[in-house]
Design a protein around this motif. Structure first.
Motif: not given
Length: 230
Positions: A6-26
């Motif tokens: 479900f999660i797309k990779e972002q440069r300089g970030k792990t998938l776990e970092d991206v997921v955590e950012e989404y969760l924090t926003e929610f």
């Protein structure tokens, strides 16, 4: 682990970092509520959504998009859904399924009468060959059959908080498995076949032993074989 893709990779970030950012926003937008925080680390352990959001938004939207289906005793299976959540009496539901294209299958509140576990699981492995996620967590499951090794697309397998004691040797064939969750199960020995899994990144496994005389608990680990470092 984003085993569903479900999660797309972002440069300089792990998938776990991206997921955590989404969760924090929610959480900040009150779409998700924090229900449990670790007393020692301060990390989030459990989250939930409000009943209104779950009923009026998530479930309806998911069904409209043929995204996920919640199966209960009187439910009718729809082969168009890719993610299935089973609540009760699974063996009654799966009898009519011939060949499912579902990617994930999760059980809640058991999978029916314990006497039907072997038949139910055998049917699962035969009828859900495209599964990437198989979650038996908190079910009454007490045995994993050798047939689990046929599920070559499996990336996530959980027997957390079940009665499973032994892992079949056929698990060495799950070459795409990334996460194996054995927490609070009865598994104590990790078979050497696990060392053959080239993509395994997360092996979770411990339990709590209760000392009845002293009334305290201690964490019990697992026995692993040489070569697990691969």
């Amino acid at each position: 682990m984003d085993v569903e893709g479900f999660i797309k990779e972002q440069r300089g970030k792990t998938l776990e970092d991206v997921v955590e950012e989404y969760l924090t926003e929610f959480i900040q937008r009150s779409l998700v509520q924090v229900s449990l925080v670790d007393d020692f680390s301060g990390k989030l352990r459990e989250c939930q959504v409000h009943d209104v959001i779950r009923e009026a938004m998530i479930l309806l939207r998911a069904e409209d998009m043929n995204f996920s289906q919640c199966l209960e005793e009187d439910s009718r299976f729809n082969e168009n859904f890719r993610h299935l959540f089973v609540y009760t009496n699974a063996y009654n539901i799966f009898g009519s399924i011939e060949n499912s294209r579902a990617y994930s299958l999760c059980f809640f509140n058991g999978i029916g009468d314990p006497q039907n576990h072997l038949t139910t699981c055998s049917n699962l492995y035969k009828k859900f060959k495209l599964l990437r996620v198989l979650d038996f967590g908190d079910s009454l499951l007490d045995n994993l059959l050798e047939e689990v090794g046929y599920m070559h697309h499996l990336k996530y397998l959980s027997v957390r908080n079940t009665r499973v004691k032994i892992l079949p040797k056929s698990m060495g064939k799950l070459v795409n498995l990334e996460t194996l969750d054995l927490k609070h199960s009865l598994v104590h020995y990790i078979p050497i076949e696990i060392n053959k899994l080239p993509k395994l990144e997360s092996l979770l496994g411990y339990n709590w032993d209760l000392n009845k005389e002293c009334s305290f608990t201690r964490r019990r680990g697992m026995v692993i074989q040489d070569g697990i470092d691969r």
